[in-house]
Design a protein around this motif. Structure first.
Motif, PDB file in Angstrom:
ATOM      1  N   GLU A 117       9.918  20.440  -6.820  1.00 36.70           N
ATOM      2  CA  GLU A 117      11.115  20.430  -5.869  1.00 36.70           C
ATOM      3  C   GLU A 117      10.484  19.380  -4.749  1.00 36.70           C
ATOM      4  N   GLU A 118       9.160  19.061  -4.542  1.00 30.36           N
ATOM      5  CA  GLU A 118       9.028  18.045  -3.669  1.00 30.36           C
ATOM      6  C   GLU A 118       9.028  16.635  -4.180  1.00 30.36           C
ATOM      7  N   TRP A 119       8.790  16.693  -5.582  1.00 26.29           N
ATOM      8  CA  TRP A 119       8.954  15.518  -6.435  1.00 26.29           C
ATOM      9  C   TRP A 119      10.332  14.804  -6.265  1.00 26.29           C
ATOM     10  N   VAL A 120      11.478  15.601  -5.983  1.00 26.57           N
ATOM     11  CA  VAL A 120      12.857  15.206  -5.933  1.00 26.57           C
ATOM     12  C   VAL A 120      13.051  14.529  -4.524  1.00 26.57           C
ATOM     13  N   ASP A 121      12.361  14.708  -3.613  1.00 35.02           N
ATOM     14  CA  ASP A 121      12.170  14.386  -2.341  1.00 35.02           C
ATOM     15  C   ASP A 121      11.819  12.572  -2.455  1.00 35.02           C
ATOM     16  N   LEU A 122      11.178  12.142  -3.334  1.00 38.77           N
ATOM     17  CA  LEU A 122      10.794  11.032  -3.690  1.00 38.77           C
ATOM     18  C   LEU A 122      11.858   9.880  -3.772  1.00 38.77           C
ATOM     19  N   PHE A 123      13.009  10.570  -3.895  1.00 31.33           N
ATOM     20  CA  PHE A 123      14.354   9.733  -4.516  1.00 31.33           C
ATOM     21  C   PHE A 123      15.134   9.647  -3.250  1.00 31.33           C
ATOM     22  N   ASP A 179       8.354  -8.061  -6.883  1.00 32.87           N
ATOM     23  CA  ASP A 179       9.076  -8.859  -5.838  1.00 32.87           C
ATOM     24  C   ASP A 179       9.900  -8.007  -5.003  1.00 32.87           C
ATOM     25  N   GLU A 180      10.302  -8.635  -4.150  1.00 36.31           N
ATOM     26  CA  GLU A 180      11.428  -7.759  -3.130  1.00 36.31           C
ATOM     27  C   GLU A 180      12.220  -8.914  -2.873  1.00 36.31           C
ATOM     28  N   SER A 181      13.603  -8.438  -2.921  1.00 38.06           N
ATOM     29  CA  SER A 181      14.863  -8.758  -2.876  1.00 38.06           C
ATOM     30  C   SER A 181      15.805  -8.018  -1.910  1.00 38.06           C
ATOM     31  N   SER A 182      16.451  -8.368  -0.795  1.00 33.40           N
ATOM     32  CA  SER A 182      17.196  -7.948  -0.034  1.00 33.40           C
ATOM     33  C   SER A 182      16.962  -6.258   0.216  1.00 33.40           C
ATOM     34  N   GLY A 183      15.637  -6.149   0.502  1.00 26.97           N
ATOM     35  CA  GLY A 183      15.096  -4.509   0.729  1.00 26.97           C
ATOM     36  C   GLY A 183      14.590  -4.002  -0.118  1.00 26.97           C
ATOM     37  N   THR A 184      14.772  -4.243  -1.468  1.00 27.32           N
ATOM     38  CA  THR A 184      14.586  -3.528  -2.650  1.00 27.32           C
ATOM     39  C   THR A 184      13.291  -4.312  -3.531  1.00 27.32           C
ATOM     40  N   TRP A 185      12.231  -3.463  -3.576  1.00 24.15           N
ATOM     41  CA  TRP A 185      11.050  -4.030  -4.306  1.00 24.15           C
ATOM     42  C   TRP A 185      11.132  -3.331  -5.826  1.00 24.15           C
ATOM     43  N   SER A 186      10.917  -4.431  -6.611  1.00 23.89           N
ATOM     44  CA  SER A 186      10.584  -4.232  -7.943  1.00 23.89           C
ATOM     45  C   SER A 186       9.088  -3.953  -8.457  1.00 23.89           C
ATOM     46  N   VAL A 187       8.792  -2.783  -8.961  1.00 21.02           N
ATOM     47  CA  VAL A 187       7.454  -2.486  -9.265  1.00 21.02           C
ATOM     48  C   VAL A 187       7.265  -1.903 -10.669  1.00 21.02           C
ATOM     49  N   LYS A 188       5.965  -2.107 -11.270  1.00 23.53           N
ATOM     50  CA  LYS A 188       5.991  -1.637 -12.569  1.00 23.53           C
ATOM     51  C   LYS A 188       4.498  -1.254 -12.769  1.00 23.53           C
ATOM     52  N   ALA A 189       4.164  -0.115 -13.447  1.00 24.35           N
ATOM     53  CA  ALA A 189       3.034   0.417 -13.796  1.00 24.35           C
ATOM     54  C   ALA A 189       2.909   1.231 -15.404  1.00 24.35           C
ATOM     55  N   GLU A 195       0.738  -1.172   0.136  1.00 23.09           N
ATOM     56  CA  GLU A 195      -0.090  -0.054  -0.138  1.00 23.09           C
ATOM     57  C   GLU A 195       0.835   1.203   0.015  1.00 23.09           C
ATOM     58  N   ALA A 196       1.869   1.114   0.684  1.00 23.99           N
ATOM     59  CA  ALA A 196       2.936   2.353   0.855  1.00 23.99           C
ATOM     60  C   ALA A 196       3.579   2.728  -0.462  1.00 23.99           C
ATOM     61  N   ILE A 197       3.826   1.515  -1.109  1.00 22.88           N
ATOM     62  CA  ILE A 197       4.285   1.789  -2.689  1.00 22.88           C
ATOM     63  C   ILE A 197       3.419   2.185  -3.595  1.00 22.88           C
ATOM     64  N   THR A 198       1.979   1.752  -3.688  1.00 25.98           N
ATOM     65  CA  THR A 198       1.244   2.264  -4.509  1.00 25.98           C
ATOM     66  C   THR A 198       0.903   3.672  -4.039  1.00 25.98           C
ATOM     67  N   ASP A 199       0.950   4.117  -2.953  1.00 23.01           N
ATOM     68  CA  ASP A 199       0.656   5.538  -2.382  1.00 23.01           C
ATOM     69  C   ASP A 199       1.807   6.471  -3.064  1.00 23.01           C
ATOM     70  N   LEU A 200       3.183   5.654  -3.078  1.00 22.32           N
ATOM     71  CA  LEU A 200       4.433   6.628  -3.652  1.00 22.32           C
ATOM     72  C   LEU A 200       4.126   6.766  -4.881  1.00 22.32           C
ATOM     73  N   MET A 201       3.632   5.692  -5.529  1.00 20.42           N
ATOM     74  CA  MET A 201       3.453   5.966  -7.100  1.00 20.42           C
ATOM     75  C   MET A 201       2.354   6.876  -7.373  1.00 20.42           C
ATOM     76  N   ALA A 202       1.358   7.139  -6.666  1.00 23.61           N
ATOM     77  CA  ALA A 202       0.201   8.113  -6.981  1.00 23.61           C
ATOM     78  C   ALA A 202       1.012   9.443  -6.555  1.00 23.61           C
ATOM     79  N   GLU A 203       1.574   9.706  -5.285  1.00 24.05           N
ATOM     80  CA  GLU A 203       2.215  10.732  -5.046  1.00 24.05           C
ATOM     81  C   GLU A 203       3.269  11.435  -6.084  1.00 24.05           C
ATOM     82  N   TYR A 204       4.059  10.493  -6.793  1.00 27.88           N
ATOM     83  CA  TYR A 204       4.865  10.524  -7.928  1.00 27.88           C
ATOM     84  C   TYR A 204       4.171  11.530  -8.860  1.00 27.88           C
TER      85      TYR A 204
END
Length: 156
Positions: A26-32, A92-102, A7-16
């Motif tokens: 300027e706020e967009w940069v803070d998503l990285f 998927d998630e591997s070593s704390g990194t999530w792979s996502v696509k949309a 859910e947090a990842i989906t919210d991040l994508m929407a916020e992006y």
């Protein structure tokens, strides 16, 4: 209520997309994260294995510089963006990194009131959590075509 990682990842994508559409770059940069990668490529180059990028930023400082130059130096067609974001697929998630696509579509409206489809494609992302907050480690924008109708000024 606490959000699940998905859910947090989906919210991040929407916020992006909302931060871009609201011209809050300027706020967009803070998503990285600081050592992020942001690239825009054409689908044909990705499929052929060609490394040619339409745009490439290799860290958060480069993203900030791009926004600063957009605000203070670049001349481009003034417009507003509206993103249509497809369903977010957490692969998927591997070593704390999530792979996502949309998938996405971006419409641009100019000052004369005309709206055109600017581009369509797929986000291919690597997302990590920093102090409980998801952030982009890598944002790969794969545009369905190599041709960009107008100057590539604002982020996609």
């Amino acid at each position: 209520a606490e959000l699940s990682d998905r859910e947090a990842i989906t919210d991040l994508m929407a916020e992006y997309v909302h931060l871009i559409d609201e011209d809050r770059l300027e706020e967009w940069v803070d998503l990285f994260v600081d050592d992020c990668s942001y690239k825009i490529l054409s689908r044909e180059n990705v499929e052929a294995g060609f490394p040619l990028e339409l745009l490439s930023c290799h860290n958060k400082h480069m993203l900030r510089d791009r926004i600063l130059s957009l605000r203070e130096a670049n001349l481009y067609n003034l417009h507003s963006d509206k993103h249509v974001l497809g369903a977010v697929q957490v692969l998927d998630e591997s070593s704390g990194t999530w792979s996502v696509k949309a998938n996405f579509a971006v419409y641009q409206s100019n000052l004369e009131g005309e709206t055109d489809l600017f581009g369509v494609g797929t986000y291919r992302d690597q997302i990590v959590f920093n102090e409980g907050r998801p952030l982009f480690k890598e944002k790969i924008v794969v545009n369905d075509t190599f041709a960009v109708a107008r100057m590539l000024s604002t982020p996609i």
